[in-house]
Every structure is written in C-alpha cells, then in structure tokens.
Scaffold this motif. Structure first.
Motif, PDB file in Angstrom:
ATOM      1  N   GLU A   6      11.594  87.095  15.079  1.00  0.00           N
ATOM      2  CA  GLU A   6      10.776  86.898  16.231  1.00  0.00           C
ATOM      3  C   GLU A   6      11.704  87.617  17.158  1.00  0.00           C
ATOM      4  OE1 GLU A   6      11.459  82.633  14.302  1.00  0.00           O
ATOM      5  OE2 GLU A   6      12.738  84.577  14.654  1.00  0.00           O
ATOM      6  N   SER A   7      10.732  87.952  18.251  1.00  0.00           N
ATOM      7  CA  SER A   7      10.998  88.823  19.260  1.00  0.00           C
ATOM      8  C   SER A   7      10.233  88.340  20.372  1.00  0.00           C
ATOM      9  CB  SER A   7      11.091  90.315  19.168  1.00  0.00           C
ATOM     10  OG  SER A   7       9.743  90.854  18.706  1.00  0.00           O
ATOM     11  N   GLY A   8      10.505  88.647  21.853  1.00  0.00           N
ATOM     12  CA  GLY A   8       9.833  88.407  23.066  1.00  0.00           C
ATOM     13  C   GLY A   8      10.171  87.406  23.931  1.00  0.00           C
ATOM     14  N   GLY A   9      10.895  86.651  23.569  1.00  0.00           N
ATOM     15  CA  GLY A   9      11.195  85.728  24.324  1.00  0.00           C
ATOM     16  C   GLY A   9      11.984  86.047  25.522  1.00  0.00           C
ATOM     17  N   GLY A  10      12.421  85.067  26.498  1.00  0.00           N
ATOM     18  CA  GLY A  10      12.726  85.475  27.736  1.00  0.00           C
ATOM     19  C   GLY A  10      12.613  84.473  28.799  1.00  0.00           C
ATOM     20  N   GLY A 117      14.213  82.410  15.372  1.00  0.00           N
ATOM     21  CA  GLY A 117      14.042  81.743  16.713  1.00  0.00           C
ATOM     22  C   GLY A 117      14.213  82.768  17.797  1.00  0.00           C
ATOM     23  N   THR A 118      13.353  82.627  18.901  1.00  0.00           N
ATOM     24  CA  THR A 118      13.632  83.324  20.147  1.00  0.00           C
ATOM     25  C   THR A 118      13.489  82.253  21.140  1.00  0.00           C
ATOM     26  OG1 THR A 118      12.861  85.123  21.285  1.00  0.00           O
ATOM     27  CG2 THR A 118      11.220  84.155  20.291  1.00  0.00           C
ATOM     28  N   PRO A 119      14.406  82.461  22.402  1.00  0.00           N
ATOM     29  CA  PRO A 119      14.454  81.444  23.246  1.00  0.00           C
ATOM     30  C   PRO A 119      13.113  81.630  24.470  1.00  0.00           C
ATOM     31  CG  PRO A 119      16.340  82.686  23.566  1.00  0.00           C
ATOM     32  CD  PRO A 119      15.566  83.048  22.306  1.00  0.00           C
ATOM     33  N   VAL A 120      12.542  80.882  24.912  1.00  0.00           N
ATOM     34  CA  VAL A 120      11.546  80.983  26.136  1.00  0.00           C
ATOM     35  C   VAL A 120      12.184  79.978  27.041  1.00  0.00           C
ATOM     36  CG1 VAL A 120       9.407  80.628  26.863  1.00  0.00           C
ATOM     37  CG2 VAL A 120       9.961  81.667  24.764  1.00  0.00           C
ATOM     38  N   THR A 121      12.504  80.413  28.323  1.00  0.00           N
ATOM     39  CA  THR A 121      12.585  79.607  29.389  1.00  0.00           C
ATOM     40  C   THR A 121      11.572  79.677  30.413  1.00  0.00           C
ATOM     41  OG1 THR A 121      15.017  79.782  28.833  1.00  0.00           O
ATOM     42  CG2 THR A 121      14.354  78.997  31.143  1.00  0.00           C
ATOM     43  N   VAL A 122      11.154  78.838  30.997  1.00  0.00           N
ATOM     44  CA  VAL A 122      10.066  78.711  32.125  1.00  0.00           C
ATOM     45  C   VAL A 122      10.750  78.074  33.276  1.00  0.00           C
ATOM     46  CG1 VAL A 122       7.877  78.434  32.855  1.00  0.00           C
ATOM     47  CG2 VAL A 122       8.275  78.754  30.336  1.00  0.00           C
ATOM     48  N   SER A 123      10.882  78.591  34.414  1.00  0.00           N
ATOM     49  CA  SER A 123      11.391  78.162  35.516  1.00  0.00           C
ATOM     50  C   SER A 123      10.305  77.659  36.652  1.00  0.00           C
ATOM     51  CB  SER A 123      12.252  79.266  36.150  1.00  0.00           C
ATOM     52  OG  SER A 123      11.375  80.393  36.630  1.00  0.00           O
ATOM     53  N   SER A 124      10.796  76.590  37.206  1.00  0.00           N
ATOM     54  CA  SER A 124       9.764  75.954  38.136  1.00  0.00           C
ATOM     55  C   SER A 124       9.624  76.648  39.526  1.00  0.00           C
ATOM     56  CB  SER A 124       9.886  74.491  38.175  1.00  0.00           C
ATOM     57  OG  SER A 124      11.240  74.008  38.783  1.00  0.00           O
TER      58      SER A 124
END
Length: 124
Positions: A6-10, A117-124
């Motif tokens: 996988e790629s593209g997380g961030g 796995g690739t991590p995805v973090t969504v900030s508020s």
C-alpha cells in the motif's frame, strides 16, 4: 502467493482528500476480489470497501458510502481507494487485501493475502 504494497497514506485535515494505492505482484491479479480494511487505535479491524475481480461490483461500509471510491486497474495490478470528505474518525491504518474471486469480500475471513498497511491521520 500475492504480495501487496500500500501507499498514499498521510496526514490530512478534515474535509480533505487522500488517494491510496495498492500494488499487487505474484499470481494473476484479475483472479482476485480486492478489498480495503482499516484499524483504528484500540479498535478492531473493519471492512471499508471491496471490488470484484473485473470491477463490475463494488461494496462499501455504510460509514464511507458516498465519500470513498474503490477502483482497480488490472493492467497495472493496482487497486485504489479515493477518500474524500475525510473525517477524524477515518483515522486508521488502512490495509489492502486479496480474496478469491468467488467472494464478495465484505468479511475479513474471506481474504487470503494482506498488505502491511498505510497510516491515515485526519486532523480536526
């Protein structure tokens, strides 16, 4: 054996978009249903989306329906997950997986191969 990367997380702000990719190698890619799952900290892994071997059928978790789109390119041995209107609750590690083509791919037990796995973090 099928290898998945996988790629593209961030990191992205709420309301933003990310596009994940999963490159497959090994056995014939078009022979597999492909899916995306995610696991948030302290939670169990959950189904996100799946796509049939030829892209003709797609399935989504209710929580992402209308915001995420799964697609595949069998010529490139790649499956994608376009994520729009991201929310903080979408924060998780996202996993790509491959299941035999006769499965719809909505349950994790159907999948024989998993990426790292690739991590995805969504900030508020």
């Amino acid at each position: 054996q099928v290898q998945l990367v996988e790629s593209g997380g961030g990191l992205v702000q709420a309301g933003g978009s990310l596009s994940l990719s999963c490159a497959a190698s090994g056995r014939t890619f078009s022979g597999y249903t492909m899916g995306w799952f995610r696991q948030a900290p302290g939670k169990e892994r959950e189904f996100v989306a799946a796509i049939s071997w030829n892209g003709g059928r797609t399935y989504y978790a209710d929580s992402v329906k209308g915001r995420f789109t799964i697609s595949r390119d069998n010529a490139k041995n790649t499956v994608y997950l376009q994520m729009n209107s991201l929310k903080p609750e979408d924060t998780a590690v996202y996993y790509c997986a491959a299941a035999p083509a006769y499965y719809t791919g909505t349950y994790d037990y159907e999948y024989a191969y998993w990426g790292q796995g690739t991590p995805v973090t969504v900030s508020s």
